[in-house]
Design a protein around this motif. Structure first.
Motif, PDB file in Angstrom:
ATOM      1  N   LYS A  21       0.851  -1.430   0.051  1.00 53.37           N
ATOM      2  CA  LYS A  21      -0.221   0.478   0.186  1.00 53.37           C
ATOM      3  C   LYS A  21       0.887   1.059   0.402  1.00 53.37           C
ATOM      4  CE  LYS A  21      -0.330  -0.107   5.179  1.00 53.37           C
ATOM      5  NZ  LYS A  21      -1.467  -0.702   6.012  1.00 53.37           N
ATOM      6  N   LEU A  22       1.971   1.017   0.322  1.00 50.05           N
ATOM      7  CA  LEU A  22       3.141   2.139   0.431  1.00 50.05           C
ATOM      8  C   LEU A  22       3.852   2.725  -0.875  1.00 50.05           C
ATOM      9  CD1 LEU A  22       4.705   2.492   3.762  1.00 50.05           C
ATOM     10  CD2 LEU A  22       2.592   3.255   3.490  1.00 50.05           C
ATOM     11  N   LEU A  23       3.920   1.318  -1.521  1.00 53.13           N
ATOM     12  CA  LEU A  23       4.031   1.646  -3.077  1.00 53.13           C
ATOM     13  C   LEU A  23       3.749   2.286  -4.298  1.00 53.13           C
ATOM     14  CD1 LEU A  23       4.714  -2.384  -3.656  1.00 53.13           C
ATOM     15  CD2 LEU A  23       7.020  -0.355  -2.583  1.00 53.13           C
ATOM     16  N   HIS A  24       4.252   3.109  -4.855  1.00 45.38           N
ATOM     17  CA  HIS A  24       3.861   4.017  -6.005  1.00 45.38           C
ATOM     18  C   HIS A  24       5.147   4.016  -7.171  1.00 45.38           C
ATOM     19  CE1 HIS A  24       6.027   7.670  -5.303  1.00 45.38           C
ATOM     20  NE2 HIS A  24       6.388   6.961  -3.946  1.00 45.38           N
ATOM     21  N   GLY A  25       4.672   4.591  -8.988  1.00 49.24           N
ATOM     22  CA  GLY A  25       5.157   4.419  -9.344  1.00 49.24           C
ATOM     23  C   GLY A  25       6.091   5.457  -9.716  1.00 49.24           C
ATOM     24  N   PRO A  26       7.272   5.431 -10.842  1.00 44.54           N
ATOM     25  CA  PRO A  26       6.542   4.094 -11.441  1.00 44.54           C
ATOM     26  C   PRO A  26       7.324   3.170 -12.030  1.00 44.54           C
ATOM     27  CG  PRO A  26       8.490   5.892 -12.174  1.00 44.54           C
ATOM     28  CD  PRO A  26       7.692   6.682 -11.112  1.00 44.54           C
ATOM     29  N   ALA A 170       9.053   6.486   1.649  1.00 48.11           N
ATOM     30  CA  ALA A 170       8.992   6.402   3.598  1.00 48.11           C
ATOM     31  C   ALA A 170      10.051   5.077   3.662  1.00 48.11           C
ATOM     32  CB  ALA A 170       7.999   6.753   3.753  1.00 48.11           C
ATOM     33  N   PRO A 171      10.967   5.361   4.937  1.00 52.04           N
ATOM     34  CA  PRO A 171      11.374   3.978   4.934  1.00 52.04           C
ATOM     35  C   PRO A 171      10.330   3.235   6.347  1.00 52.04           C
ATOM     36  CG  PRO A 171      12.339   5.741   6.547  1.00 52.04           C
ATOM     37  CD  PRO A 171      11.277   6.694   5.339  1.00 52.04           C
ATOM     38  N   PRO A 172      10.158   2.263   5.350  1.00 48.85           N
ATOM     39  CA  PRO A 172       9.039   1.076   5.479  1.00 48.85           C
ATOM     40  C   PRO A 172       9.128   0.795   7.335  1.00 48.85           C
ATOM     41  CG  PRO A 172      10.300  -0.335   3.514  1.00 48.85           C
ATOM     42  CD  PRO A 172      11.020   0.742   4.660  1.00 48.85           C
ATOM     43  N   PRO A 173       8.120   0.102   7.871  1.00 52.10           N
ATOM     44  CA  PRO A 173       7.842   0.309   9.301  1.00 52.10           C
ATOM     45  C   PRO A 173       8.621  -0.848   9.334  1.00 52.10           C
ATOM     46  CG  PRO A 173       5.533  -0.392   8.319  1.00 52.10           C
ATOM     47  CD  PRO A 173       6.736   0.132   7.047  1.00 52.10           C
TER      48      PRO A 173
END
Length: 189
Positions: A21-26, A170-173
């Motif tokens: 859910k935190l991933l985005h493109g491209p 952001a750094p992953p939790p």
């Protein structure tokens, strides 16, 4: 004396998956993905059977699969959001397909372990290249009708997981990890 690679050890000790859910493109370009997949295939593979294959879903294929997941959820009563959101949010998903090969010498369990190693190696390769990545399954991975119709899996094949890849700003939790002492028992001397 072994040749140490402290940067690799530090990477492994600090690696964290980025939630889909935190991933985005491209999405990464094809050449970068092929490099990651090449790394993913450098896993233990007794008998050289290559009991895995990869289906890269991006663009219209990713959106089309998400739509098929939603349609299948409506047919079966599954949670549509739980099944489809990761495919709708991440810019790329790689289906890691377990494709066991007939072998008198190599049991299916060894082939299955190789598939799991390939999935983790793909996540680690993506993270090492600077991308965010996570390995998830969810009900779409286990819906035979869906994976056979939408992804072309054969009757002996199954989904080991979907590896989602994209940018993670952001750094992953961090999450709790077990204390090594609680999971290790020394035998012998």
């Amino acid at each position: 004396m072994p040749m140490r690679r402290p940067e690799v050890t530090e990477f492994l000790l600090t690696r964290r998956s980025c939630p889909a859910k935190l991933l985005h493109g491209p999405a990464p370009e094809r050449e970068a993905v092929m490099r990651m997949l090449t790394a993913a295939m450098r896993v233990p593979d007794h008998g050289k059977l290559a009991p895995w294959r990869f289906l890269v879903l991006e663009g219209t294929a990713l959106a089309g699969f998400a739509a098929r997941v939603r349609a299948r959820a409506a047919e079966t009563g599954q949670d549509a959001d739980k099944g489809a959101l990761a495919f709708e949010q991440a810019p790329m998903a790689v289906a890691v397909v377990a494709s066991p090969q007939p072998s008198e010498k190599i049991p299916v369990i060894e082939q299955t372990l190789s598939v799991g190693a390939a999935a983790l190696s793909l996540v680690n390769a993506a993270l090492a290249e600077g991308w965010g990545a996570s390995w998830l399954t969810g009900w779409p991975a286990y819906d035979r009708g869906l994976v056979e119709a939408a992804l072309g899996l054969g009757p002996e094949e199954w989904i080991a997981g979907f590896v989602y890849i994209g940018h993670c700003d952001a750094p992953p939790p961090e999450r709790p990890r077990p204390e090594p002492e609680s999971r290790v028992r020394w035998l012998g001397a």
